[in-house]
Design an enzyme around this catalytic site. Structure first.
Site, PDB file in Angstrom:
ATOM      1  N   LYS A 130       0.847  -1.208   0.000  1.00 51.79           N
ATOM      2  CA  LYS A 130       0.000   0.000   0.000  1.00 51.79           C
ATOM      3  C   LYS A 130       0.875   1.248   0.000  1.00 51.79           C
ATOM      4  CE  LYS A 130      -1.868   1.803   3.961  1.00 51.79           C
ATOM      5  NZ  LYS A 130      -1.551   3.225   4.108  1.00 51.79           N
ATOM      6  N   CYS A 140      -4.796   8.465   9.426  1.00 48.57           N
ATOM      7  CA  CYS A 140      -5.196   7.826  10.681  1.00 48.57           C
ATOM      8  C   CYS A 140      -4.886   8.772  11.851  1.00 48.57           C
ATOM      9  CB  CYS A 140      -4.417   6.526  10.885  1.00 48.57           C
ATOM     10  SG  CYS A 140      -4.728   5.325   9.605  1.00 48.57           S
ATOM     11  N   ARG A 192      -0.317  14.724  12.750  1.00 49.46           N
ATOM     12  CA  ARG A 192       0.457  14.198  11.612  1.00 49.46           C
ATOM     13  C   ARG A 192       0.992  15.400  10.832  1.00 49.46           C
ATOM     14  NH1 ARG A 192      -1.530   9.027  10.300  1.00 49.46           N
ATOM     15  NH2 ARG A 192       0.343   8.707   9.042  1.00 49.46           N
ATOM     16  N   ASP A 234       3.761   0.062  12.032  1.00 53.82           N
ATOM     17  CA  ASP A 234       2.487  -0.389  11.462  1.00 53.82           C
ATOM     18  C   ASP A 234       2.145  -1.818  11.856  1.00 53.82           C
ATOM     19  OD1 ASP A 234       2.818   1.445   8.330  1.00 53.82           O
ATOM     20  OD2 ASP A 234       2.276   2.045  10.365  1.00 53.82           O
ATOM     21  N   ARG A 267      -9.004  -0.186   3.716  1.00 53.04           N
ATOM     22  CA  ARG A 267      -8.070   0.776   3.120  1.00 53.04           C
ATOM     23  C   ARG A 267      -6.737   0.124   2.802  1.00 53.04           C
ATOM     24  NH1 ARG A 267      -6.243   5.248   6.501  1.00 53.04           N
ATOM     25  NH2 ARG A 267      -4.787   5.267   4.777  1.00 53.04           N
TER      26      ARG A 267
HETATM   27  C1  EPZ Z   1       4.046   6.698   6.573  1.00 49.90           C
HETATM   28  O1  EPZ Z   1       3.329   7.740   7.225  1.00 49.90           O
HETATM   29  C2  EPZ Z   1       3.037   5.590   6.384  1.00 49.90           C
HETATM   30  N1  EPZ Z   1       1.943   6.063   5.547  1.00 49.90           N
HETATM   31  C3  EPZ Z   1       2.507   5.132   7.743  1.00 49.90           C
HETATM   32  O2  EPZ Z   1       1.693   3.987   7.496  1.00 49.90           O
HETATM   33  C4  EPZ Z   1       3.678   4.686   8.620  1.00 49.90           C
HETATM   34  O3  EPZ Z   1       3.183   4.396   9.907  1.00 49.90           O
HETATM   35  C5  EPZ Z   1       4.716   5.800   8.707  1.00 49.90           C
HETATM   36  O4  EPZ Z   1       5.121   6.202   7.377  1.00 49.90           O
HETATM   37  C6  EPZ Z   1       5.970   5.347   9.447  1.00 49.90           C
HETATM   38  O5  EPZ Z   1       6.502   4.222   8.814  1.00 49.90           O
HETATM   39  C7  EPZ Z   1       2.161   6.129   4.215  1.00 49.90           C
HETATM   40  O6  EPZ Z   1       3.222   5.764   3.723  1.00 49.90           O
HETATM   41  C8  EPZ Z   1       1.026   6.648   3.400  1.00 49.90           C
HETATM   42  P1  EPZ Z   1       6.289   9.742   8.976  1.00 49.90           P
HETATM   43  P2  EPZ Z   1       4.010   9.205   7.362  1.00 49.90           P
HETATM   44  O7  EPZ Z   1       6.336  11.007   8.210  1.00 49.90           O
HETATM   45  O8  EPZ Z   1       4.791   9.493   6.147  1.00 49.90           O
HETATM   46  C9  EPZ Z   1       6.478  12.910  12.483  1.00 49.90           C
HETATM   47  C10 EPZ Z   1      -0.232   2.685   7.568  1.00 49.90           C
HETATM   48  O9  EPZ Z   1      -0.846   2.113   8.480  1.00 49.90           O
HETATM   49  N2  EPZ Z   1       6.551  13.877  11.387  1.00 49.90           N
HETATM   50  O10 EPZ Z   1       7.430   8.777   8.894  1.00 49.90           O
HETATM   51  O11 EPZ Z   1       2.947  10.146   7.785  1.00 49.90           O
HETATM   52  C11 EPZ Z   1       5.092  12.305  12.594  1.00 49.90           C
HETATM   53  O12 EPZ Z   1       4.267  13.103  13.412  1.00 49.90           O
HETATM   54  C12 EPZ Z   1       0.284   4.090   7.787  1.00 49.90           C
HETATM   55  O13 EPZ Z   1       0.022   2.182   6.443  1.00 49.90           O
HETATM   56  C13 EPZ Z   1       6.828  15.193  11.698  1.00 49.90           C
HETATM   57  O14 EPZ Z   1       6.997  15.554  12.868  1.00 49.90           O
HETATM   58  O15 EPZ Z   1       4.979   8.909   8.583  1.00 49.90           O
HETATM   59  C14 EPZ Z   1       5.362  10.985  13.218  1.00 49.90           C
HETATM   60  O16 EPZ Z   1       5.472  11.126  14.621  1.00 49.90           O
HETATM   61  C15 EPZ Z   1      -0.005   4.572   9.186  1.00 49.90           C
HETATM   62  N3  EPZ Z   1       6.913  16.104  10.691  1.00 49.90           N
HETATM   63  C16 EPZ Z   1       6.719  10.598  12.660  1.00 49.90           C
HETATM   64  O17 EPZ Z   1       7.311  11.803  12.162  1.00 49.90           O
HETATM   65  C17 EPZ Z   1       6.718  15.748   9.373  1.00 49.90           C
HETATM   66  O18 EPZ Z   1       6.816  16.632   8.482  1.00 49.90           O
HETATM   67  C18 EPZ Z   1       6.607   9.576  11.544  1.00 49.90           C
HETATM   68  O19 EPZ Z   1       5.937  10.133  10.509  1.00 49.90           O
HETATM   69  C19 EPZ Z   1       6.421  14.408   9.082  1.00 49.90           C
HETATM   70  C20 EPZ Z   1       6.353  13.495  10.105  1.00 49.90           C
END
Ligand code: EPZ
Length: 425
Positions: A18, A113, A118, A303, A395
């Site tokens: 996904k 989610c 986020r 995840d 999803r």
């Molecule tokens: C991706 O989300 C995935 N979603 C998530 O999968 C996954 O949990 C996550 O990566 C971590 O592996 C998709 O790929 C669509 P992050 P993303 O940016 O990109 C903080 C699922 O179930 N952060 O790595 O949103 C954020 O708050 C979903 O498939 C900032 O602070 O994850 C979080 O605490 C759920 N500033 C941490 O980093 C930013 O600009 C991780 O977020 C971006 C993120």
């Protein structure tokens, strides 16, 4: 509806990832040609993304249920997101793809989610470093740049989304862009591979430093691509095999992507066998407790944290799970408790009492992986469990009812799967 307490036995073919699909579909807008993407999972997020691209003037054609052809040549850079899709988290990839290709984008703020805020501040930091101005108003993000010039960008958080988004925004930037402290997830490598196949010049994806040398739009070619299998779907079925003391073979996987989970399952006493593209999990009635800390790849994936917590309720002792990636990803515990789990949350750590007797009940999915956690727990629970809001699960899991049935689970979809709206008193 799931009647649990039956060992799962058999083989399940894992679908495309996904989180690779929701990056590579918008990446076709960055590449800008005619591209056929294979091994797409048949899930809501993919169907929604196709609808978004069509609303932008890209021509999309499903050559078969898991193969999509995108003609991105006439896509425009303003996204008119249909209301029902505003909840998509991965819509943020449209910003990087369109900024890279057109130096301009208007995209609704992403949803996603709800386990903690986020933010996308790291994405925006990267876009601004490349020379874009970013304005957030009326629920949309407006980005534009006269020129995009390569530079060094240091991520304060090894964000998966920011890594991929900035990588796409930099494909055509003048000179060299370096992204430091970036995430290393397999879907980041997959997206870089697709863009490089088309003619981009991205090096180091999968390591902590990615270098992008800007190319011209005329350098890009129409290329096809097959995406990687879903490590989270695979992990969910592996955990389902373990919690039901069954024997499950996940096929069409990349075992290397599953190493963190395989190691944990072995620590708990499961037997793990692996071939080139399959892994067999033999669950045990006696499972040892363990500790899990979620980390960026190659660490234990966040995840799989909810699903793993469900499994740990069956260890013969107390286990501990620490969630380091998201600030608040234990909200599902209340629903898991309705099935008999005993879990204490202190900040980012959960203490999970072992040997919990799980019994069926009516529970509600609160997000995608929370829903997967409830499915895993229900498969082990005595009696029937009714899970509402299964649209969250749809999803990210292709044909989950059929795949579980093929493993011997007693599961069926009832009604529209939505929780009854309980009017507040
Ligand atoms: C991706 O989300 C995935 N979603 C998530 O999968 C996954 O949990 C996550 O990566 C971590 O592996 C998709 O790929 C669509 P992050 P993303 O940016 O990109 C903080 C699922 O179930 N952060 O790595 O949103 C954020 O708050 C979903 O498939 C900032 O602070 O994850 C979080 O605490 C759920 N500033 C941490 O980093 C930013 O600009 C991780 O977020 C971006 C993120």
């Amino acid at each position: 509806m799931i009647s649990g307490n039956k060992p799962l036995k058999g083989r399940v073919d894992i679908s495309g990832a996904k989180n690779a699909a929701v990056a590579i579909i918008p990446a076709t807008l960055c590449a800008g040609g005619v591209h056929t993407i294979e091994n797409l999972p048949q899930i809501e997020d993919v169907r929604n993304y196709i609808a978004v691209l069509e609303s932008m003037g890209a021509k999309c054609r499903l050559l078969n249920p898991s193969t999509l052809q995108v003609d991105a040549r006439k896509a425009n850079s303003t996204v008119h997101m249909p209301d029902n899709l505003k909840g998509m988290r991965a819509s943020y990839y449209l910003i990087g793809a369109l900024l890279g290709r057109y130096k301009h984008a208007v995209v609704p703020m992403p949803g996603g989610c709800n386990f903690g805020s986020r933010p996308i501040d790291q994405h925006i930091k990267g876009f601004e470093a490349l020379g874009a101005t970013v304005v957030q108003e009326h629920g949309s993000i407006f980005v534009s740049a006269q020129r995009l010039v390569g530079t060094k960008i240091y991520l304060d958080v090894a964000s998966v989304g920011a890594t991929i988004n900035i990588m796409m925004a930099a494909v055509y930037a003048e000179g060299e862009t370096t992204i430091e402290n970036c995430a290393k997830e397999p879907h980041i490598v997959d997206c870089a591979n697709f863009l490089n196949m088309c003619g981009a010049n991205i090096k180091g994806a999968g390591t902590g430093v990615i270098r992008i040398l800007g190319v011209k739009t005329s350098d890009m070619k129409d290329r096809d691509y097959t995406i990687i299998p879903d490590q989270i779907e695979a992990g969910t079925y592996m955990i389902a095999g373990a919690i039901t003391s069954g024997e499950v073979v996940v096929r069409k996987v990349i075992p290397k992507h599953m190493e963190a989970l395989s190691a944990k399952l072995q620590e708990m006493g499961c037997e793990i066998f692996a071939g080139d593209d399959w892994i067999k999990v033999r669950g045990k009635t006696e499972l040892k407790p363990t500790t899990v800390t979620t980390l960026y790849y190659p660490g234990f994936p966040t995840d799989l944290q909810p699903q793993m917590t469900a499994l740990l309720t069956q260890g013969n002792g107390t286990s501990y799970v620490t969630e380091t990636v998201f600030e608040n990803r234990f909200q599902y515990i209340d629903q898991l408790a309705r099935l008999g789990a005993k879990v204490k949350i202190e900040g980012r750590m959960a203490a999970i009492e072992g040997a919990a007797r799980l019994t069926g009940a009516h529970v509600e999915a609160t997000d995608l992986r929370a829903g997967a956690c409830l499915v895993v727990a229900a498969l082990a629970a005595e009696g029937a469990t009714k899970i509402s809001n299964v649209h969250f699960i749809d999803r990210g899991y292709e044909n989950i009812v059929d795949k579980l049935k093929a493993l011997g689970a007693s599961v069926r979809r009832i009604g529209d799967g939505e929780a009854p709206i309980v009017m507040e008193a």
